[in-house]
Structures are given as structure tokens and as C-alpha cells.
Design a protein around this motif. Structure first.
Motif, PDB file in Angstrom:
ATOM      1  N   ARG A  10       0.834  -1.192   0.000  1.00 30.55           N
ATOM      2  CA  ARG A  10       0.000   0.000   0.000  1.00 30.55           C
ATOM      3  C   ARG A  10       0.879   1.256   0.000  1.00 30.55           C
ATOM      4  N   ASP A  11       1.867   1.243   0.879  1.00 28.98           N
ATOM      5  CA  ASP A  11       2.762   2.405   0.955  1.00 28.98           C
ATOM      6  C   ASP A  11       3.500   2.606  -0.359  1.00 28.98           C
ATOM      7  N   ALA A  12       3.951   1.490  -0.919  1.00 33.43           N
ATOM      8  CA  ALA A  12       4.687   1.581  -2.189  1.00 33.43           C
ATOM      9  C   ALA A  12       3.804   2.192  -3.274  1.00 33.43           C
ATOM     10  N   LEU A  13       2.527   1.770  -3.298  1.00 37.66           N
ATOM     11  CA  LEU A  13       1.609   2.285  -4.318  1.00 37.66           C
ATOM     12  C   LEU A  13       1.402   3.785  -4.142  1.00 37.66           C
ATOM     13  N   ILE A  14       1.222   4.186  -2.889  1.00 38.00           N
ATOM     14  CA  ILE A  14       1.016   5.618  -2.634  1.00 38.00           C
ATOM     15  C   ILE A  14       2.260   6.386  -3.071  1.00 38.00           C
ATOM     16  N   ALA A  15       3.419   5.823  -2.751  1.00 41.66           N
ATOM     17  CA  ALA A  15       4.671   6.476  -3.145  1.00 41.66           C
ATOM     18  C   ALA A  15       4.744   6.596  -4.668  1.00 41.66           C
ATOM     19  N   THR A  16       4.350   5.490  -5.372  1.00 45.97           N
ATOM     20  CA  THR A  16       4.356   5.527  -6.827  1.00 45.97           C
ATOM     21  C   THR A  16       3.454   6.643  -7.338  1.00 45.97           C
ATOM     22  N   GLN A  17       2.223   6.670  -6.797  1.00 45.26           N
ATOM     23  CA  GLN A  17       1.260   7.698  -7.211  1.00 45.26           C
ATOM     24  C   GLN A  17       1.845   9.087  -7.002  1.00 45.26           C
ATOM     25  N   ASP A  18       2.387   9.298  -5.814  1.00 42.14           N
ATOM     26  CA  ASP A  18       2.912  10.625  -5.481  1.00 42.14           C
ATOM     27  C   ASP A  18       4.105  10.972  -6.359  1.00 42.14           C
ATOM     28  N   GLY A  19       4.935   9.960  -6.602  1.00 42.90           N
ATOM     29  CA  GLY A  19       6.112  10.206  -7.429  1.00 42.90           C
ATOM     30  C   GLY A  19       5.725  10.522  -8.868  1.00 42.90           C
ATOM     31  N   LEU A  20       4.654   9.871  -9.344  1.00 41.36           N
ATOM     32  CA  LEU A  20       4.273  10.050 -10.749  1.00 41.36           C
ATOM     33  C   LEU A  20       3.644  11.410 -10.996  1.00 41.36           C
ATOM     34  N   ALA A  21       2.898  11.911 -10.012  1.00 44.35           N
ATOM     35  CA  ALA A  21       2.117  13.137 -10.232  1.00 44.35           C
ATOM     36  C   ALA A  21       2.954  14.283 -10.797  1.00 44.35           C
ATOM     37  N   PRO A  22       4.087  14.656 -10.168  1.00 39.59           N
ATOM     38  CA  PRO A  22       4.849  15.771 -10.749  1.00 39.59           C
ATOM     39  C   PRO A  22       5.440  15.432 -12.113  1.00 39.59           C
ATOM     40  N   ARG A  23       5.842  14.190 -12.305  1.00 37.45           N
ATOM     41  CA  ARG A  23       6.420  13.831 -13.613  1.00 37.45           C
ATOM     42  C   ARG A  23       5.365  13.926 -14.695  1.00 37.45           C
ATOM     43  N   ARG A  29      -2.776   4.882 -13.333  1.00 39.23           N
ATOM     44  CA  ARG A  29      -4.111   4.302 -13.288  1.00 39.23           C
ATOM     45  C   ARG A  29      -4.067   2.921 -12.625  1.00 39.23           C
ATOM     46  N   GLY A  30      -3.034   2.131 -13.012  1.00 35.71           N
ATOM     47  CA  GLY A  30      -2.879   0.801 -12.423  1.00 35.71           C
ATOM     48  C   GLY A  30      -2.692   0.896 -10.918  1.00 35.71           C
ATOM     49  N   ALA A  31      -1.841   1.833 -10.505  1.00 37.35           N
ATOM     50  CA  ALA A  31      -1.571   1.986  -9.073  1.00 37.35           C
ATOM     51  C   ALA A  31      -2.841   2.401  -8.343  1.00 37.35           C
ATOM     52  N   THR A  32      -3.575   3.351  -8.931  1.00 34.40           N
ATOM     53  CA  THR A  32      -4.805   3.837  -8.298  1.00 34.40           C
ATOM     54  C   THR A  32      -5.819   2.711  -8.151  1.00 34.40           C
ATOM     55  N   THR A  33      -6.001   1.948  -9.240  1.00 32.82           N
ATOM     56  CA  THR A  33      -6.974   0.858  -9.203  1.00 32.82           C
ATOM     57  C   THR A  33      -6.593  -0.147  -8.127  1.00 32.82           C
ATOM     58  N   LEU A  34      -5.326  -0.497  -8.107  1.00 32.66           N
ATOM     59  CA  LEU A  34      -4.878  -1.504  -7.146  1.00 32.66           C
ATOM     60  C   LEU A  34      -5.076  -0.995  -5.718  1.00 32.66           C
ATOM     61  N   LEU A  35      -4.733   0.270  -5.532  1.00 31.94           N
ATOM     62  CA  LEU A  35      -4.894   0.871  -4.207  1.00 31.94           C
ATOM     63  C   LEU A  35      -6.359   0.841  -3.793  1.00 31.94           C
ATOM     64  N   ARG A  36      -7.233   1.191  -4.735  1.00 31.43           N
ATOM     65  CA  ARG A  36      -8.670   1.201  -4.446  1.00 31.43           C
ATOM     66  C   ARG A  36      -9.128  -0.219  -4.104  1.00 31.43           C
ATOM     67  N   ASN A  37      -8.628  -1.197  -4.864  1.00 36.11           N
ATOM     68  CA  ASN A  37      -9.006  -2.589  -4.595  1.00 36.11           C
ATOM     69  C   ASN A  37      -8.573  -3.005  -3.193  1.00 36.11           C
ATOM     70  N   ILE A  38      -7.349  -2.632  -2.853  1.00 35.85           N
ATOM     71  CA  ILE A  38      -6.845  -3.023  -1.536  1.00 35.85           C
ATOM     72  C   ILE A  38      -7.704  -2.400  -0.434  1.00 35.85           C
ATOM     73  N   ASP A  39      -7.977  -1.090  -0.605  1.00 39.21           N
ATOM     74  CA  ASP A  39      -8.778  -0.400   0.401  1.00 39.21           C
ATOM     75  C   ASP A  39     -10.185  -0.974   0.463  1.00 39.21           C
ATOM     76  N   GLN A  40     -10.747  -1.228  -0.738  1.00 40.25           N
ATOM     77  CA  GLN A  40     -12.104  -1.770  -0.830  1.00 40.25           C
ATOM     78  C   GLN A  40     -12.184  -3.099  -0.076  1.00 40.25           C
ATOM     79  N   ARG A  41     -11.147  -3.912  -0.309  1.00 37.54           N
ATOM     80  CA  ARG A  41     -11.150  -5.226   0.324  1.00 37.54           C
ATOM     81  C   ARG A  41     -11.065  -5.089   1.846  1.00 37.54           C
ATOM     82  N   ALA A  42     -10.197  -4.181   2.264  1.00 44.16           N
ATOM     83  CA  ALA A  42     -10.057  -3.964   3.702  1.00 44.16           C
ATOM     84  C   ALA A  42     -11.391  -3.496   4.287  1.00 44.16           C
ATOM     85  N   ALA A  43     -12.047  -2.562   3.547  1.00 45.14           N
ATOM     86  CA  ALA A  43     -13.332  -2.046   4.013  1.00 45.14           C
ATOM     87  C   ALA A  43     -14.363  -3.166   4.081  1.00 45.14           C
TER      88      ALA A  43
END
Lengths: 263, 712
Positions: B224-237, B408-422
Motif C-alpha cells: 500500500r505504501d509503495a503504491l502511494i509512493a508511486t502515485q505521489d512520485g508520478l504526479a509531478p512527472r 491508473r494501475g496503481a490507483t486501481t490496485l490501491l482502491r481494490n486493496i482499500d475496498q477489500r479492507a473495508a
């Protein structure tokens, strides 16, 4: 008739016939479709025998020896080779074939393999001999048939007589206990017949059990201990060579001999 | 008179050169080209025909345009370079613009390296097969592994998938070793095949899933942390690249405007230069005609003038000349069908005046030759710049696409992980709840899966129960689905997967062709042996298979693969379309190979079989060592012929919705830029196929000659 085989003294010291039965054929019959090609064949071959089978073409002599290693299947009767009965059991057939060597009229060397490979193929793949050892054996027999220098050539580069000698060496590499010859000199030029017959005589001198379909009557007289005359799929007459040639009994044999010896 | 018959040679003659006409090129020409009157005639005719064809084609080839972003631009370049009316020239710009698409289809550009690597490794894997005696025998191991490596490189996934596939052979081997002593060779072979199939079809998927699950469970903490990091890293690029893209888009717009500004006066000048002589010719046609001319003379002049002016579109004419030219053309066109002699005679003077006026305009505002040349150079330079800019634009676009996809892949995966946890948090006893609700239902409706199927008159309480059960089960199922996709994403150790739908272009042709070739040869050999077999069932099955496959067109089999194959498979098995096509192409080619090989087997003398038998070789050994090496050697031309046919037939997949190069040529023509372009695309595709097919043909010749040399 060629006298090629008779121009040297033959060493008969090893040519002994034992009491042990090598091949036992009892009441054997064979048909090609509806054609009755072999009729009631009874033949016992003792170890060490050198048998020449002759007869007019179509008399079934080739078929007879091809039945012995089951290149042809018989439909009735019994063939026992080296104590093993030939039946449709594939294991028996392969076992017998590896003990019985055969030479063909048209040599049937494998044109895509060298002479040496032709000779080592069966020992390596059937007998599981290590390659190195198989090559040594092959060279031994190639020396014996006097063409070791051709080992790395392909069959297409050799003369007919040389090819037939390679074919004999190829069979010998399997260390067979019985050798079958199916008209080994019929496809050869006259001057090459001698070199092949010499090789066969040497083999006989070493005491090999041999069945030979041939029209070389000189060879028969010099080497054979028994001559069999076949006609119409039957054994018409058999005798030791001197009696056979000098005093044939049946009219059919007399006619045949007069035709091939007459000129 | 006495005759002296005695002769003694005093000196021997040394060897001398033959006469000039009997050696070298002269002799060759005499013998091969000019040996008789018929031969001379044919030579001359052939040379004329070759010259006629090539002179036209060469002109087209040499007038090539490489810097153009659309067919319109390409025509502009051609019109600037040539006279009006001569627009012939190859627009290779389309290849420059679309070659990656033609080669790779819509395979992600970020993964082109995988495709190229697969190609290079293919060559390496082929080396020991093609040039047995020139490379190390150890490479064979790589060749054997390559069929498993290639799909992994191209389709992606975890690295253990190819290894699991290879393990199937190990399982088969173990079964063979275990079963042969127990039940003989036949049981051993059948058992080995069954064991391998069971491994591939039944066992591999659960093992693969379990491995993904295990790895995912290890990684999920940090994922989860890695995905968030990926998302954050990608945004400025992404923001940066978007800015780059906008800048380049603006630059392209500027470059297009600049190009158009250079083009307009050049086009006008070209027009002026080409229209002048034509106007002179028109004037000459009417020269001497007048009040006394006959109807026939006038008609000839009008028709001639109409033809001469046909090509000139007033749109590109210099200022003031457009309307004038239009007027001349109209007048001429009207008079062509004039049957009033007097009117026709009168119009001659009118046309003469108009032409003279137009001729006057052509002289005005003329550009010098030097200016024209400078202008042309400037225009070509502008086109070059524009094309380079567009390439940068494409590259940036691809990069942007890759990054947004990654995000998009990172976001979807993150959403899936959160959804599953929820889901897990919200429904602690989801399974228990569903079972409880089911249990409370009347037996008659307990197994229903839709509330719509409920019989009328059911108690409202029961309906509510079923609804609850269904809701709980749906939540469970979606949880399961989310879990599955999470495990596959997080648990993957290997390459990013690429869906089959992205495959296309020449890459697809190669995949289908190579796989078909590699698999159809062994299958075809087995079929040929089967057809020769004395065993009735094997014989009839082989014959039936060969005849049915051969007797139906390939396109029918491909359509079968697309639409019908799934009906014949166990329900639930979803077969990849590319895989289905490969299977069909393989089966189709193997039937042909079987017949070719059968020819080779039949050509072998019976004595070869007999000699092998007489030496005690069993069936398979005699086939492997004696019969097939010779039969295949005889069959090489036919086999390679079949391979070439197979390779070209891969273009048929365009009819079942796969994008081979031909299918892509349709796609490219469907764009506004390249609508109307044919030859360049077809030539490019043709050359691609030709290179491969020609190589195969040459290799077959090489092999035949080599084998010929080896055993004469």
C-alpha cells in the motif's frame, strides 16, 4: 558359373558341424494373399552348417530365409531360432533379429551415414555398446573385410563389391550367431563377385552358421556342407554338395543343374 | 606430278587462347541472349518490357517523400518539387509515421524491448537447429527452453509460469519411468502424456495461484505504501510531461503555419511557370482562325484548348489570374459543343483577348529561379523540422500514456486493496450471515440465485431473507474477486502482463508463423507415420484428420477458432484468441506437412526399412535413425514450401479481428491523415514478408546442397 571361390585352398579346420540345433523349421507354410508361396517346409540347421539354397526364380528361396528373421511372416508351422520361437511377440522378434545377421542383394546400406556409422549404429542403439567400443569393433570387422580405409566415406562413394563387404561387416558388428545371405552377389559386376565370395568363405572358415541363397555353384561346392534345391515353394532335394551336383536324384533338379551348369 | 604424303611436324604448338567470340562475356551473351533469331527477338522484347516497367516505377520510387505527416502534406511536397500535373512519387512518410504500428501493433511502446529481445533470442535458439555443425551443441538446451521463454517475454506474468510449464515434461518423464516397468512401453507413454496434460490443465493453475498468493501475502504489508509512493512520485512527472506535450503541440502548430506560409507563394510560382507555356499553346491553337474558319477547324482548336487547360485548378493561381483562367476554361468548354458557326467564329477573338490578358499576368510578379530554389529548400527544411517535431510529439505522447497507465494501475490496485479492507471490516461475519440467511429460507427456493425468480405468493419475510443472502454473497464474491486481482498484481514476480488484444503487426505474424512452423513439423511427421501405420485405428484417424483439415479452407478453420472452438471445450475454459489461431494454423499446416513427408517416406526404397529391421532396430529407432533422416531430406523443398505458405497465410487472421500488418494498413487508411494511401503500405508489408520467405527459401537450398554434399 564363376570359379572365383575355388582358386585357393580352403582351411576346413574350423568348419565343424555340431549337434546343437540353430534353426528348427517345422511344417511351415506361407501365403502371399491366396498364393501359396512356401509349402510344408521342414528344415533343421545345426550350428556350424553352411547351407546353400538354390532354385529357379520364384521358387520361394528368398522368402524362406526372410522368414527366419521374420522380414516375412509365416502363417502356419513353427520356426525356432536359437531356441526362441518366432511369433508375433515383438520382443522375441527384435531379440532374434539382433542375433541373426542378414545381407541383401542390394546391400541396403544407409546412404546418409558413413561406413563407420553404418557399422556402429546397431551395436550402439540395440546392444547399447559405448560408442568408442562400437567403433573399435566396427574397425576390426572393416579390416576383416579389407576396407578399413573407407570408414569415413559414404556408401555412395564405394563400388558395389565394397558396399556388399561393408554390409557383411555391418552384420558382423552385431556378433551374430547365424548369417543369412539373400543373393549377395546377384547385383554385382563379375570382377566384384570374387571379393565378396572371398569374404564369405573366410566367414565360413571361422565356423559361422550360414544360410545362403545364391547361384554361385562354385561357392556351394567349395564351402557348403549342404545344398538345398527348391521349386514351387517346396524343398525338392537336399544333399551334400558332391552328391548334389554329381548325382542329382529328382528330374527337376537335373533340369535345373543342366541349365545353370550347361554352358 | 608426284604427291608427297609424308609429313613430320617440326615444332609442337603451344596452347592458345580461343577466338574472342568464344570466350568470356562475349560468348556468354552470344549463347544466352543472341543465339538465334527467336532468341534475339525475345531478348529485345524482354529488355524493352523491363525498361518500360522499371522506368515508370523508378520515377515513382526516386521521387520519395520521407518528411510528411499526412497524404495532403506529401502531395504539397511533390507539387513543390515537380511540375503541375506530375504528382507521382512515393509517400514513404506514412511508413516513417507508422512503422512501429506496422511492426508491433498496439503493443505498449515501453515494452518493445521485450518483443525485440524475443526476436533476438529466437535467432539464437534457431542457430543450433539451422546450423548444427557450426555452433555449440550446448545451445540446444536453450533452444528447448525457448518455446517457454518466448510467451513469457511477450505476454508477461510471473517468471515461474514458464518453469511450471517446463515442469510438465518432468512430470511426464517421471510417469514414464514409473509406469514402464509396471505396464510396458505403451502404458508408460500414455501415462506420461496423461500425467503431463493433467499437470498443465489441472494442476498448474492452482499452483500458480498459490505462488502468487504466497508472494502477495509477504508483500501486502508494504504494497500500500509503495503504491502511494508511486502515485505521489508520478504526479509531478506527469504534470511535467503534460507541460512538455502542450509546448510541443504549440510548436507543431507554429511549424505548420510557417510551412503553409512558405508553401503558398511557391505553389503560385509553380503554377505561373507551368501555365505560361500552356497559354502560349492555347494561343497557337487559335492562331490564324477567324471569320472564315470551318466548323471542323474550330472544333479541333476548342477541344485541344479544353484538354490543355483541364489540369489547372484556379485555386493556386496568382492573384487576378484565377477568375480569368476560369473564364477562359468556361468559354472554351461552352464552345466545344457550339454548333452555330458564326458564334464559334466570333468567340475566337474573345478567347484570344482573354489568353493575351492572362499571359500578361503570368509575366508580372514572377519569382526569380534563385528565389524559387531558395523557397523550395526552405519548404523542405520546414517539412523536415515539422516531421522531427511531430516525432518528438509522438514520443512524449507515448511516455505520457505509459505514465498515466502506470498511475491508473496503481490507483486501481490501491482502491481494490482499500475496498477489500473495508469489505472485511464492514462484514466480519459475511460468510456466516449468508449461510444463516440461506438456511432460514424454505427449501423450495433455497438455491435460487436471483430475487426475480421467486415464485409469487412467497412470504415477504422469506423474500427479505433471500435478498439478504444474495447481498451477502455478492459482497463475498466481489471481495474474492478483489482479492484475486490484488494477489495477481502484488504477487507477480516478473514482467508486466500484456493482453493478447494489444498484439498486432508483423510481430503477430511472426508469433503465429514461428509457433505454427515449430509445432506443425513434428505433428505432421507423426501424422505421416500414422498414415503409413498398419494399425487400423491410427491409420484411419490420421487419414481422416489429414483429409478433413486439408479439405476445408483455412479461413473456415480460423472462423471456427474464433466462434466455435469454445463450444467444444469444457465450460469455463477461456482460450486466448491468438492461442486458438496458432492451434488452427498448426493443425492446418501439419496436414500438408504430413502429405509432403509421406511422399518422402514413399520415395525411400523398401530395403532401407528391411535393413533396419534386420539389424534389430525397433520401430521408433528405425524411424528416428534410418527412415526419417532420409525421408525428411527428400521432403525439404516441400516442407519449406509449406512453411512459406503458412507464414503468408497468417495474414488471413485479419478476417477474425486480429491486427496483422494488412489489418493495420486498413486501420491506417481509416485515419484522416493517410486516407487514400495504398501502395506504400502494401509495398512495405510485402517487403517484410518477402525478406522472411526468401530467407526460408534460400536456407532450404543451402540445406539441400549441404546434405547433397555430405552424402552423395
Amino acid at each position: 558359373m564363376s570359379d572365383a571361390a575355388t582358386d585357393r585352398a580352403i582351411d576346413r579346420s574350423q568348419m565343424t558341424v555340431s549337434d546343437e540345433v540353430a534353426i528348427q523349421i517345422t511344417a511351415m507354410n506361407k501365403w502371399y494373399g491366396t498364393f501359396h508361396v512356401l509349402r510344408d517346409i521342414n528344415l533343421t540347421v545345426y550350428r556350424g552348417e553352411r547351407i546353400v539354397i538354390c532354385g529357379p526364380s520364384g521358387s520361394g528361396k528368398s522368402t524362406l530365409i526372410r522368414c527366419i528373421n521374420r522380414l516375412e511372416e509365416h502363417q502356419a508351422g513353427q520356426i525356432i531360432v536359437d531356441g526362441t520361437e518366432l511369433s508375433s511377440d515383438l520382443k522375441n522378434i527384435d531379440k532374434i533379429r539382433s542375433e541373426v545377421g542378414m545381407c541383401f542383394q542390394h546391400f541396403n546400406l544407409f546412404p546418409h551415414l558413413t561406413i563407420l556409422e553404418n557399422c556402429t549404429l546397431a551395436p550402439i542403439w540395440v546392444r547399447k555398446t559405448p560408442k568408442k567400443e562400437a567403433e573399435e569393433i566396427a574397425m576390426h570387422f572393416l579390416r576383416k573385410v579389407k576396407i578399413p580405409e573407407q570408414a569415413d566415406k559414404y556408401p555412395g562413394q564405394l563400388s558395389g563389391g565394397q558396399q556388399q563387404r561393408v554390409a557383411i561387416a555391418r552384420s558382423l558388428c552385431m556378433k551374430p550367431r547365424i548369417m543369412l545371405f539373400d543373393e549377395p552377389t546377384s547385383a554385382l559386376d563379375p570382377e566384384m563377385i570374387k571379393e565378396v565370395l572371398d569374404t564369405m568363405i573366410e566367414l565360413a572358415e571361422e565356423g559361422m552358421t550360414m544360410l545362403c541363397v545364391t547361384h554361385e555353384m562354385g561357392f556351394a561346392q567349395a564351402v557348403a556342407n549342404r545344398v538345398i534345391f527348391m521349386d514351387q515353394g517346396q524343398i525338392v532335394e537336399q544333399n551334400e554338395p558332391r552328391e548334389f551336383f554329381n548325382n542329382p536324384q529328382s528330374d527337376r533338379t537335373k533340369l535345373f543343374l543342366s541349365q545353370i551348369l550347361g554352358h | 606430278m608426284t604427291q608427297n604424303l609424308s609429313y613430320v611436324r617440326a615444332a609442337m604448338i603451344d596452347q592458345q587462347d580461343p577466338p574472342l567470340t568464344q570466350k568470356g562475356a562475349v560468348r556468354w551473351v552470344r549463347e544466352n541472349l543472341l543465339s538465334g533469331w527467336l532468341n534475339i527477338l525475345l531478348t529485345v522484347l524482354s529488355i524493352a518490357a523491363i525498361w518500360y516497367v522499371t522506368s515508370h516505377l523508378l520515377h515513382w520510387f526516386l521521387n520519395a517523400v520521407w518528411n510528411a505527416g499526412s497524404l495532403t502534406e506529401c502531395r504539397e511536397v511533390l507539387s513543390v518539387l515537380h511540375q503541375v500535373g506530375d504528382n507521382s512519387g512515393a509517400c514513404w512518410g506514412v511508413i516513417r509515421d507508422r512503422w512501429t504500428q506496422l511492426l508491433f501493433g498496439s503493443y505498449p511502446p515501453a515494452f518493445y524491448w521485450r518483443s525485440i529481445l524475443a526476436m533476438i533470442l529466437l535467432v539464437v535458439a534457431l542457430m543450433p537447429v539451422l546450423f548444427r555443425d557450426k555452433v555449440s551443441g550446448k545451445l540446444y538446451y536453450f533452444s528447448a527452453f525457448y518455446p517457454f521463454l518466448m510467451p513469457w517475454l511477450l505476454w508477461g506474468g510471473s517468471f515461474w509460469v514458464p518453469l511450471l510449464a517446463v515442469a510438465g515434461f518432468g512430470v511426464g518423464y517421471v510417469a514414464l519411468r514409473l509406469l514402464t516397468p509396471v505396464g510396458g512401453a505403451v502404458l508408460g507413454v500414455v501415462g506420461a502424456i496423461v500425467a503431463a496434460l493433467v499437470w498443465w490443465i489441472v494442476a498448474m493453475t492452482p499452483i500458480n495461484d498459490a505462488l502468487h498468493r504466497a508472494v502477495a501475502n509477504m508483500r501486502i504489508e508494504g504494497a500500500r505504501d509503495a503504491l502511494i509512493a508511486t502515485q505521489d512520485g508520478l504526479a509531478p512527472r506527469i504534470a511535467q510531461i503534460e507541460a512538455d506535450r502542450d509546448a510541443v503541440t504549440a510548436q507543431v502548430a507554429v511549424a505548420v503555419a510557417a510551412k503553409n506560409a512558405i508553401y503558398a507563394p511557391l505553389a503560385t510560382e509553380q503554377f505561373r511557370r507551368s501555365v505560361g507555356p500552356v497559354l502560349d499553346e492555347v494561343a497557337a491553337l487559335f492562331d490564324g482562325l477567324g471569320a472564315t474558319s470551318t466548323q471542323a477547324d474550330l472544333a479541333a482548336a476548342y477541344v485541344g484548348a479544353h484538354r490543355l487547360l483541364l489540369d489547372f485548378a484556379p485555386a493556386r493561381a496568382p492573384e487576378g489570374m484565377g477568375p480569368l483562367l476560369e473564364q477562359i476554361k468556361t468559354t472554351v468548354r461552352v464552345r466545344v459543343t457550339e454548333d452555330n458557326l458564326a458564334d464559334a467564329q466570333e468567340a475566337v477573338a474573345e478567347i484570344g483577348a482573354l489568353v493575351a490578358q492572362a499571359r500578361g499576368l503570368t509575366a508580372a510578379n514572377a519569382m526569380s529561379d534563385a528565389d524559387l530554389a531558395t523557397g523550395q529548400a526552405a519548404f523542405l527544411g520546414a517539412m523536415r523540422e515539422l516531421t522531427a517535431l511531430r516525432e518528438t510529439q509522438t514520443r512524449i505522447g507515448a511516455e505520457l500514456f505509459r505514465m498515466t497507465e502506470e498511475r491508473r494501475g496503481a490507483t486501481t490496485l490501491l482502491r481494490n486493496i482499500d475496498q477489500r479492507a473495508a469489505n472485511i471490516a464492514a462484514h466480519p461475519g459475511l460468510l456466516a450471515a449468508a449461510e444463516e440467511a440461506r438456511a432460514a429460507l424454505p427449501e423450495s427456493v433455497a438455491l435460487l440465485t436471483s430475487a426475480d425468480d421467486l415464485p409469487e405468493g412467497l412470504a415477504p419475510a422469506d423474500v427479505a431473507q433471500l435478498r439478504d443472502a444474495l447481498r451477502a454473497e455478492a459482497a463475498l464474491a466481489s471481495n474474492e474477486g478483489a482479492t484475486f486481482s490484488i494477489y495477481y498484481e502484488v504477487g507477480r514476480v516478473g514482467l508486466q502482463p500484456v493482453p493478447s488484444a494489444s498484439f498486432g503487426g508483423f510481430q503477430l505474424s511472426l508469433i503465429i508463423g514461428v509457433a505454427g512452423i515449430a509445432m506443425s513439423l513434428p505433428l505432421g511427421i507423426l501424422l505421416a507415420l500414422g498414415r503409413q501405420s498398419n494399425l487400423l485405428i491410427i491409420n484411419k484417424v490420421s487419414v481422416g484428420f489429414i483429409e478433413i483439415i486439408r479439405g476445408v479452407p483455412l479461413i473456415v478453420w480460423l472462423l471456427t477458432a474464433q466462434f466455435l472452438l469454445n463450444y467444444f471445450l469444457p465450460p469455463g475454459t477461456e482460450f486466448d484468441l491468438v492461442l486458438r489461431v496458432i492451434i488452427m494454423v498448426t493443425l492446418f499446416a501439419s496436414a500438408y506437412i504430413a502429405e509432403v513427408v509421406r511422399g518422402g517416406l514413399a520415395a525411400l526404397p523398401r530395403g532401407q526399412y528391411e535393413a533396419a529391421d534386420a539389424l534389430g532396430l525397433d520401430y521408433w529407432k528405425s524411424m528416428q535413425l534410418i527412415v526419417l533422416p532420409q525421408a525428411l531430406k527428400i521432403s525439404i523443398p516441400g516442407i519449406v514450401n509449406t512453411f512459406i505458405g503458412l507464414f503468408k497465410d497468417t495474414t488471413l487472421v485479419l478476417f477474425i479481428g486480429l491486427f496483422d500488418p494488412l489489418g493495420l494498413s486498413n486501420t491506417i487508411r481509416a485515419t484522416t491523415e493517410w486516407n487514400g494511401i495504398y501502395w506504400e503500405l502494401f509495398i512495405f508489408i510485402g517487403v517484410l514478408f518477402f525478406i522472411f520467405c526468401f530467407s526460408m527459401g534460400r536456407y532450404s537450398l543451402f540445406l539441400e546442397r549441404k546434405l547433397q554434399r555430405e552424402n552423395r
